[in-house]
Motif scaffolding. Structure first.
Motif, PDB file in Angstrom:
ATOM      1  N   HIS A  44      -3.213   2.367  12.248  1.00  8.22           N
ATOM      2  CA  HIS A  44      -2.150   1.454  12.668  1.00  8.22           C
ATOM      3  C   HIS A  44      -2.567   0.230  13.091  1.00  8.22           C
ATOM      4  O   HIS A  44      -3.333  -0.065  13.716  1.00  8.22           O
ATOM      5  CB  HIS A  44      -1.479   2.308  14.277  1.00  8.22           C
ATOM      6  CG  HIS A  44      -0.730   3.416  13.791  1.00  8.22           C
ATOM      7  ND1 HIS A  44      -1.082   4.811  13.652  1.00  8.22           N
ATOM      8  CD2 HIS A  44       0.571   3.443  13.088  1.00  8.22           C
ATOM      9  CE1 HIS A  44      -0.041   5.571  13.303  1.00  8.22           C
ATOM     10  NE2 HIS A  44       1.031   4.606  12.859  1.00  8.22           N
ATOM     11  N   PHE A  45      -1.997  -0.719  12.393  1.00 10.97           N
ATOM     12  CA  PHE A  45      -2.293  -2.196  12.739  1.00 10.97           C
ATOM     13  C   PHE A  45      -1.580  -2.912  13.701  1.00 10.97           C
ATOM     14  O   PHE A  45      -1.921  -3.347  14.965  1.00 10.97           O
ATOM     15  CB  PHE A  45      -2.247  -2.899  11.323  1.00 10.97           C
ATOM     16  CG  PHE A  45      -2.982  -4.275  11.430  1.00 10.97           C
ATOM     17  CD1 PHE A  45      -4.215  -4.750  11.016  1.00 10.97           C
ATOM     18  CD2 PHE A  45      -2.275  -5.377  11.987  1.00 10.97           C
ATOM     19  CE1 PHE A  45      -4.723  -5.776  11.011  1.00 10.97           C
ATOM     20  CE2 PHE A  45      -2.792  -6.765  11.938  1.00 10.97           C
ATOM     21  CZ  PHE A  45      -4.049  -6.906  11.540  1.00 10.97           C
ATOM     22  N   CYS A  87      -1.820   0.248   7.744  1.00 11.22           N
ATOM     23  CA  CYS A  87      -2.334  -0.423   6.845  1.00 11.22           C
ATOM     24  C   CYS A  87      -3.468   0.588   6.127  1.00 11.22           C
ATOM     25  O   CYS A  87      -4.048   1.638   6.873  1.00 11.22           O
ATOM     26  CB  CYS A  87      -2.970  -1.754   7.318  1.00 11.22           C
ATOM     27  SG  CYS A  87      -4.430  -1.621   8.279  1.00 11.22           S
ATOM     28  N   LEU A  88      -3.566   0.334   5.073  1.00 14.01           N
ATOM     29  CA  LEU A  88      -4.713   0.868   4.313  1.00 14.01           C
ATOM     30  C   LEU A  88      -5.930   0.126   4.337  1.00 14.01           C
ATOM     31  O   LEU A  88      -5.479  -1.199   4.838  1.00 14.01           O
ATOM     32  CB  LEU A  88      -4.292   0.900   2.541  1.00 14.01           C
ATOM     33  CG  LEU A  88      -3.195   1.996   2.256  1.00 14.01           C
ATOM     34  CD1 LEU A  88      -2.703   1.660   0.980  1.00 14.01           C
ATOM     35  CD2 LEU A  88      -3.962   3.460   2.359  1.00 14.01           C
ATOM     36  N   PRO A  89      -7.016   0.599   3.899  1.00 16.48           N
ATOM     37  CA  PRO A  89      -8.393  -0.431   4.025  1.00 16.48           C
ATOM     38  C   PRO A  89      -7.892  -1.636   3.207  1.00 16.48           C
ATOM     39  O   PRO A  89      -7.202  -1.699   2.148  1.00 16.48           O
ATOM     40  CB  PRO A  89      -9.368   0.365   3.458  1.00 16.48           C
ATOM     41  CG  PRO A  89      -9.035   2.040   3.423  1.00 16.48           C
ATOM     42  CD  PRO A  89      -7.651   1.781   3.512  1.00 16.48           C
ATOM     43  N   PHE A  90      -8.299  -2.800   3.770  1.00 18.50           N
ATOM     44  CA  PHE A  90      -7.719  -4.143   3.303  1.00 18.50           C
ATOM     45  C   PHE A  90      -8.749  -5.139   3.152  1.00 18.50           C
ATOM     46  O   PHE A  90      -9.790  -5.115   4.247  1.00 18.50           O
ATOM     47  CB  PHE A  90      -6.426  -4.570   3.651  1.00 18.50           C
ATOM     48  CG  PHE A  90      -6.564  -5.077   5.206  1.00 18.50           C
ATOM     49  CD1 PHE A  90      -6.727  -4.247   6.145  1.00 18.50           C
ATOM     50  CD2 PHE A  90      -6.559  -6.365   5.485  1.00 18.50           C
ATOM     51  CE1 PHE A  90      -6.818  -4.429   7.604  1.00 18.50           C
ATOM     52  CE2 PHE A  90      -6.600  -6.784   6.956  1.00 18.50           C
ATOM     53  CZ  PHE A  90      -6.760  -5.874   7.947  1.00 18.50           C
ATOM     54  N   THR A 141      -7.304 -11.846   2.003  1.00 23.80           N
ATOM     55  CA  THR A 141      -6.331 -11.720   1.406  1.00 23.80           C
ATOM     56  C   THR A 141      -5.123 -10.803   1.713  1.00 23.80           C
ATOM     57  O   THR A 141      -3.874 -11.058   1.375  1.00 23.80           O
ATOM     58  CB  THR A 141      -6.383 -11.141  -0.135  1.00 23.80           C
ATOM     59  OG1 THR A 141      -7.071  -9.925  -0.091  1.00 23.80           O
ATOM     60  CG2 THR A 141      -7.448 -11.878  -0.759  1.00 23.80           C
ATOM     61  N   GLY A 142      -5.628 -10.105   2.712  1.00 22.87           N
ATOM     62  CA  GLY A 142      -4.349  -9.021   2.963  1.00 22.87           C
ATOM     63  C   GLY A 142      -4.246  -7.858   2.210  1.00 22.87           C
ATOM     64  O   GLY A 142      -3.406  -6.904   2.412  1.00 22.87           O
ATOM     65  N   LEU A 143      -4.877  -7.984   1.146  1.00 22.78           N
ATOM     66  CA  LEU A 143      -4.586  -6.868  -0.008  1.00 22.78           C
ATOM     67  C   LEU A 143      -5.340  -5.513   0.150  1.00 22.78           C
ATOM     68  O   LEU A 143      -6.827  -5.871   0.805  1.00 22.78           O
ATOM     69  CB  LEU A 143      -4.900  -7.418  -1.504  1.00 22.78           C
ATOM     70  CG  LEU A 143      -4.083  -8.665  -1.769  1.00 22.78           C
ATOM     71  CD1 LEU A 143      -4.561  -9.295  -3.067  1.00 22.78           C
ATOM     72  CD2 LEU A 143      -2.608  -8.157  -2.008  1.00 22.78           C
ATOM     73  N   PRO A 144      -4.796  -4.311   0.048  1.00 22.50           N
ATOM     74  CA  PRO A 144      -5.421  -3.172   0.035  1.00 22.50           C
ATOM     75  C   PRO A 144      -6.775  -3.277  -0.896  1.00 22.50           C
ATOM     76  O   PRO A 144      -6.724  -3.843  -2.069  1.00 22.50           O
ATOM     77  CB  PRO A 144      -4.537  -2.109  -0.551  1.00 22.50           C
ATOM     78  CG  PRO A 144      -3.190  -2.857  -0.440  1.00 22.50           C
ATOM     79  CD  PRO A 144      -3.652  -4.263  -0.590  1.00 22.50           C
TER      80      PRO A 144
END
Lengths: 584, 584
Positions: free
Chosen positions: A43-44, A263-266, A270-273
């Protein structure tokens, strides 16, 4: 890097710090959140928004004598760091020791395992009541917000609190969001209160008879310390309504609050998973496509969700496309299910979506409003399988035994893409039954299947002899594997059945099996108690047929390894083959 | 006597009447209510208070095109009389054709079978949503009140309604009461609104974003016609808050509203019931005595009820005696159970009381808040047996299958006075398990029993051979009868077992039975699906033991005759003996 955080073995160490040090601490805590969340996800937004408030809570109050109850407890990471658990955030090898929710087994500062919404006020009311009975005087603080307030139980909790005459503090974390956007009339009132800095006469908390104080600077440590000092040791219930910014401290999360709730690991830049799910088909995309196409084709079709469009990944642009064919009831499964019953009663075609673990909140509404009235509501549940969510508060493995025993309800367990799609089609358009469909947890597979469901009958996939395997839903593929292993080990071909209907017993088929079978094996990825297999055992109870049910135990498993668990339970194919050897 | 009422075959006949005739009609309707209620009992206060409002509803709106949804629907008798069902009130031979709740099988003017509280707003929201999807424009009216507003689902419904942009009318029947006195902070706000004639800024309905109108004269036909004409065809949601007098038209009921919420057959002059329950001991008095004595002896003991002190007949004077050891959460089972978990967590000893049919509303709270946390909450449920309440919305027969499959929860099925009392004692004082106790539905009987429960083991009451009978709770006496019949018919003494723990399988005992038994028979007064017997069938599934489970089908029975039902299901002692003949 974590110079101050590493000195915090408990709240007493927070109280020793200067304001400057507290600010540094808050920066270090956000770094620690980044460290954990970029690597294992979680949970972010809720936690980034609550860093300052939770520092202030531990600075002012005396936990665990003073008692905090966090709603859903998905926003308790800062609290966990401040109560001796910072290693779970800064040291990778300790990540898994921290559950991501409050957990009494981890710390004396946690009072409940919590994972469902809207319960903190009533749980805390219980702590306060026991305190009063014992003649004690500690502070009890219920933390709520992030959309949970629209859950009926939270509102009922405000109502009960309105009759209390002793210390009780409700901290409302108003971040203007649920997981998705907030829904419901009450959020206009919260907006009034924010705009008027708490002075609007249109005050929902006061209408429940509660004292009230507003704090605009929920992300400012000094302000929060000041407001907590004001309410500490108060002799009656009070609401502290604080305004925070969800995702505070990470621009992408501040901008796109829904996407960054969890969130998934990211990659931080970039904020990308950083995990890859491949580009192939999946059941959630199939569900979204079905919804969008059906809505376009049929104006009477409507999707209803208790604040969980994300359960099937339904994004804001898709929701917008659905227009008035999309209803978010706020976090109230009861309202969603009951409303769906009304829609069906008046000729609409309602589809309710959420996660399996949450729909049990509407157990009574499913039984009374939907099933007694036999209204054709379709409920599509994600994370129904045993290898989905493994936190003890989010298990899908109780879904079968919870729902298959309610009269009139048809529970469908698809085994492949073709079944899932045709079951959706059939269910939404028929008017004879309420239906609950388990979204498969397996990778999508394709099979040539029978796509008629009116008869509520099982389907024989392979006609054989001696042993019949009834392999339900996500365990169908295990059934296939077992059938093959039996052929290899014993030299005969067993019968393989796709029951399809977890809620029904196909007595005709079971009777037919008696002619040339000695053993029936059931496989299900739910608990055995009250589950599918027991119905088969009962049917053959007084007959010579030997029945063996394979499934999970009646246990609250927590963060288990699915493969290991199956082995522990003796459910791997080689283990079952050994048992068959003894039976045959 | 019923000159006008007998001309009413539907709402169109109400609309033809003059004001004078409407007044006469209201008097005739109260006479008709007296006629039915003095003879067969039912909901008194709610219906006597709603006569005028329901006449006005049918005068102004056009049911069934306009749609009414009654909360709990226990206040719908006047509506039923006006929609072609007056015979169920004035002609004794037709009483049983009328269910006492709204029922779509009876009339096109009824949209749902309803019997649980706080659902009307969300059900009606569904009707309205389907209307909008179909492009129709009828009025949808949700009726609520009589304490139901404090149910979380009702409040969540207000919240969802606050986002609607089409016709929706919520009629709040404010009679200043729940079944007992109202509880919760919101009722102070309702009082503010009554005193200020709706002008107080402290308006809970407006805080949910709803339009609002107040009507003081809820028992005046003209006033109610005027207010309904004002809101008819409105293009947005509005709350009509009307003030009525519960029990209006019968002085005793106006004075003692709680006692007259529901009545047994009674004498109109004296108000006394005309049925005699005898003066002997009964399980409710036992429960009351336990509560009063325990509260006096142990300050940490507290009774919590979701507005149902009457479920065990706990009267106002007794509640007063309990002082702060009694909590009424208002009609919110979720709040009651969750609060009890908090009390237990902080060292208190909570006892939750209500009816079995209602506690399923807190299914999620029992599973998550109580059982995952393994907090020692005791829940004592009345009307758990199959010969208690037989209305389809109030059945106790689903209690077993609903709750015995939740991990950690110990479900106790006492068979006699001694067991019930010692189970209460044990449960409230132990700290290892959450416990749910079924209050026996049988006449009290006495037996010499083992009173230790820590082991969670079954008890052998008679050691025999060949056939073992596991007779659960209220069916224990049937088990005794069957044991005797077996001895008489077959010449051997069977084994008779009191399982005591409906939620647990005593594997050791079941294994021991294998040495000298061929048949195991289970008896339970719950549905078989997901029930006790199936666990026994599963245990013996692959073994030579023949198992036969006797219990109810997975069916929503409605107003059945218990004795007839048992015979239909083949569960009488002679029928079971015949089946044993074929198995042996």
């Amino acid at each position: 890097m974590y110079d101050i955080l590493k000195t915090i073995s408990g709240p007493e160490d927070v109280k020793k710090l200067s304001m400057d040090q507290l600010h540094t601490l808050s920066n270090e805590m956000r770094e620690a959140l980044f460290n954990r969340l970029t690597k294992i996800g979680g949970h972010f937004g809720p936690n980034f928004g609550m860093v300052e408030a939770e520092i202030a809570m531990h600075y002012v109050f005396d936990s665990p004598n003073d008692k905090f109850v966090f709603d859903v407890s998905h926003q308790s990471y800062p609290h966990k760091m401040l109560t001796g658990r910072w290693q779970g955030y800064v040291e990778d090898e300790h990540f898994l020791e921290d559950s991501g929710y409050t957990n009494p087994n981890e710390s004396e500062h946690d009072f409940f395992n919590v994972g469902h919404t809207s319960t903190s006020i009533t749980l805390a009311l219980g702590l306060a009541k026991a305190r009063d009975l014992k003649g004690m005087y500690e502070n009890v603080v219920a933390v709520i917000g992030d959309g949970s307030l629209s859950g009926g139980q939270a509102l009922a909790g405000l109502n009960v609190a309105g009759e209390m005459h002793s210390n009780f503090i409700i901290l409302v974390n108003d971040n203007e969001m649920a997981i998705a956007e907030t829904h419901g009339g009450l959020y206009k009132s919260l907006q009034d209160l924010r705009i008027s800095k708490g002075t609007s006469p249109n005050n929902i908390f006061k209408t429940f008879g509660l004292d009230y104080i507003y704090e605009e600077n929920g992300n400012d440590i000094e302000s929060m310390i000041a407001v907590f000092e004001k309410v500490k040791d108060i002799d009656h219930p009070i609401v502290v309504h604080m305004h925070t910014q969800k995702g505070k401290g990470y621009e992408m999360a501040e901008q796109n609050k829904e996407a960054w709730h969890w969130c998934l690991p990211f990659d931080r830049k970039t904020g990308l998973p950083t995990v890859d799910f491949g580009q192939g088909e999946n059941y959630l995309t199939m569900t979204q496509n079905y919804i969008l196409e059906k809505a376009k084709a049929d104006p009477k079709f409507v999707v209803i969700t208790p604040a969980m469009p994300g359960s099937i990944g339904l994004m804001p642009e898709q929701r917008e496309q659905l227009k008035n064919q999309y209803v978010d009831t706020g976090i109230s499964e009861e309202a969603a299910v009951s409303m769906a019953s009304g829609v069906a009663r008046n000729g609409g075609k309602p589809l309710v979506i959420t996660n399996m673990t949450f729909i049990q909140r509407a157990y009574d509404q499913i039984s009374q409003d939907v099933c007694i009235n036999n209204n054709p509501v379709t409920m599509v549940m994600n994370f129904s399988s045993f290898d989905g969510l493994t936190d003890v508060t989010h298990l899908g493995i109780f879904g079968l035994s919870t729902f298959i025993n309610i009269p009139n309800l048809v529970v469908l367990a698809p085994t492949c893409v073709e079944e899932y799609k045709t079951m959706l089609d059939w269910s939404v358009d028929q008017t004879d039954h309420p239906v609950l469909i388990l979204i498969p947890g397996n990778e999508p597979v394709h099979r040539d299947v029978d796509t008629t469901y009116e008869d509520l009958k099982y389907r024989i996939e392979q006609q054989g002899e001696k042993v019949a395997i009834l392999a339900l839903g996500d365990f169908y593929q295990r059934g296939q594997e077992l059938a093959q292993a039996i052929e290899e080990n014993f030299g005969f071909q067993p019968t393989l059945i796709d029951p399809r209907f977890a809620s029904n017993v196909d007595e005709d088929m079971l009777k037919r099996l008696e002619t040339n079978h000695e053993i029936v094996i059931t496989l299900e990825d739910g608990v055995l108690d009250g589950g599918f297999g027991e119905k088969i055992s009962r049917f053959y109870g007084a007959k010579p047929m030997k029945v063996k049910n394979y499934g999970l135990q009646k246990v609250f498993y927590d963060r288990y390894d699915p493969a290991k668990l199956l082995e522990e339970l003796g459910m791997t194919t080689p283990q079952i083959i050994e048992e068959i050897k003894q039976m045959i």
